[in-house]
Design a protein around this motif. Structure first.
Motif, short mmCIF file in Angstrom:
data_model
loop_
_atom_site.label_atom_id
_atom_site.label_comp_id
_atom_site.label_asym_id
_atom_site.label_seq_id
_atom_site.Cartn_x
_atom_site.Cartn_y
_atom_site.Cartn_z
N UNK A 97 0.84 -1.19 0.00
CA UNK A 97 0.00 0.00 0.00
C UNK A 97 0.88 1.24 0.00
N UNK A 98 0.61 2.16 -0.93
CA UNK A 98 1.36 3.41 -1.01
C UNK A 98 0.47 4.54 -0.50
N UNK A 99 1.05 5.46 0.28
CA UNK A 99 0.27 6.55 0.88
C UNK A 99 0.94 7.88 0.63
N UNK A 100 0.10 8.91 0.46
CA UNK A 100 0.56 10.28 0.35
C UNK A 100 -0.42 11.15 1.12
N UNK A 101 0.02 11.64 2.29
CA UNK A 101 -0.86 12.39 3.19
C UNK A 101 -2.07 11.52 3.55
N UNK A 102 -3.29 11.99 3.25
CA UNK A 102 -4.48 11.22 3.62
C UNK A 102 -4.96 10.30 2.49
N UNK A 103 -4.14 10.15 1.48
CA UNK A 103 -4.51 9.32 0.32
C UNK A 103 -3.69 8.05 0.29
N UNK A 104 -4.27 6.99 -0.25
CA UNK A 104 -3.53 5.73 -0.37
C UNK A 104 -4.07 4.93 -1.54
#
Length: 431
Positions: A97-104
């Protein structure tokens, strides 16, 4: 009798029975057109499937499955003619799972030697290739796949309320900024008993090219193989959780099968999608032969009309045949005159059938995607290069040979009958 006089003789008698000849030609046209159009479906489906395979870059790849291959084996393969590179592809079989801030986004992963990978892939859609273990390339749709909870709910609502014939616009969702230069958090999670998790941060430095097909979504992560040691420190390396395969990249499709055969002869376990194409072509060869056989039945049915027309022509011209014999016409000449007439019917019917078949083929290729789109509410059939009917010149030659050949055979028996007419009896026949 000169050849031009023979032609004039045939044309004269055809004019006398225009309606009968017209109906016979029509029957021959329908039979031959049915053969061509029916077989063209097989050619069309085969071309569509072959195009699907050939448009994929997999056609210039050879999969190498020998896990016990040594460095000497790989060097030997690299030295073969037409080999561009032997690319090692490593995959970590955990939930990623890749995440950026509140997004994934839930995604896939691949690890490559970036020097070899760049030699094969060439220029990226944007950015550069990773230079160390903390940089990563993302798929073309990776940013669009980065969603937060609000957007996921909005997408679910949009999919439930989408009107018939319309599609959800996914492009307005996801991360809308420039993904290059962003630092993402990547979590590798073992769903087994141990339940280990490794979370690392990576800088996005590149974006891959857009996939070949509109329906394909690429949200993958592509790492340098320099990042593998940090994975192997956390997870025990086994074939079940970290596996590698080698892909041999060939310079041109024409060189794939010769190289594949040579590698198999050397004892390597290799595979190419072109082998599948050979199997597909063999299947379609049998399939098309079956369609041509069924179409030939229609041509044989139309031959009954030719036989009846020629038999009636011989009966009606008994006195003419007697006159021809009386003035010295040979049996071969008389037979040739009637065979020329049946050949004329076959040739004219074939020419008209070929023209009609091409018209039908064009109409089918235009209308069938629209009909299927209306029936399924999917625009895949109109966007993709689906071909439902193809008429190659080989099919025209086969159909013409069968049609004209059957016409000649149908006229042979009546023509033979004409040569056996008694001169005295023929001349006594009333006009």
């Amino acid at each position: 009798m000169l050849f031009k006089d023979q032609i004039a003789f045939v044309r004269q008698h055809i004019r006398k029975n225009k309606m009968r000849v017209f109906m016979t030609v029509l029957a021959a046209t329908i039979g031959c057109a049915f053969l061509i159009v029916l077989a063209s479906v097989g050619f069309g489906i085969q071309q569509t499937m072959n195009n699907e395979i050939l448009q994929d870059e997999q056609v210039t790849r050879i999969q190498f499955y020998d896990q016990n291959a040594t460095t000497e084996d790989l060097d030997k393969i690299k030295q073969q003619d037409h080999v561009k590179a032997v690319l090692k592809h490593t995959t970590v079989h955990y939930d990623v799972t890749a995440s950026l801030k509140d997004r994934d986004v839930y995604t896939t992963n691949s690890f490559y030697d970036m020097k070899d990978y760049q030699a094969v892939k060439g220029k990226l859609f944007a950015g550069t290739y990773p230079k160390n273990d903390k940089e990563v390339i993302v798929g073309y749709h990776f940013a669009q796949g980065l969603l937060n909870e609000k957007e996921r709910n909005a997408i679910s609502d949009a999919e439930l309320n989408v009107k018939e014939g319309e599609q959800v616009d996914y492009s307005k969702y996801g991360y809308q900024g420039d993904i290059i230069g962003q630092t993402i958090s990547v979590a590798f999670k073992d769903q087994g008993e141990e339940g280990q998790t490794l979370t690392e941060t990576f800088k996005v430095v590149g974006v891959t090219d857009k996939p070949s097909y509109d329906w394909q979504r690429d949200t993958s992560l592509i790492f340098s193989d320099q990042a593998l040691p940090m994975i192997e420190k956390t997870f025990t390396k086994t074939e079940d959780n970290i596996s590698a395969e080698y892909v041999i990249h060939v310079d041109h499709m024409e060189n794939v099968m010769p190289l594949l055969k040579k590698l198999k002869d050397d004892g390597y376990h290799v595979y190419s999608v072109l082998e599948q194409m050979d199997q597909i072509n063999m299947f379609f060869f049998v399939f098309k032969a079956g369609l041509i056989f069924v179409g030939t039945i229609a041509v044989l049915i139309s031959s009954i009309g030719i036989f009846n027309t020629m038999t009636m022509a011989v009966t009606e011209r008994t006195r003419e045949i007697g006159v021809l014999k009386a003035i010295g016409a040979s049996p071969k000449l008389i037979q040739r005159l009637f065979l020329m007439e049946s050949a004329f019917i076959g040739i004219l019917g074939t020419v008209l059938a070929v023209i009609l078949s091409y018209i039908i083929s064009i109409i089918v290729n235009i209308t069938m995607p629209l009909i299927l789109q209306a029936a399924t509410n999917e625009d895949t059939f109109t966007k993709q290069a689906f071909v439902f009917s193809v008429i190659p010149w080989q099919l025209v030659v086969i159909a013409a040979t069968i049609s004209i050949g059957v016409a000649m055979i149908s006229g042979w028996r009546p023509a033979r009958k004409a040569t056996k007419i008694d001169v005295i009896q023929a001349l006594r026949q009333e006009l």
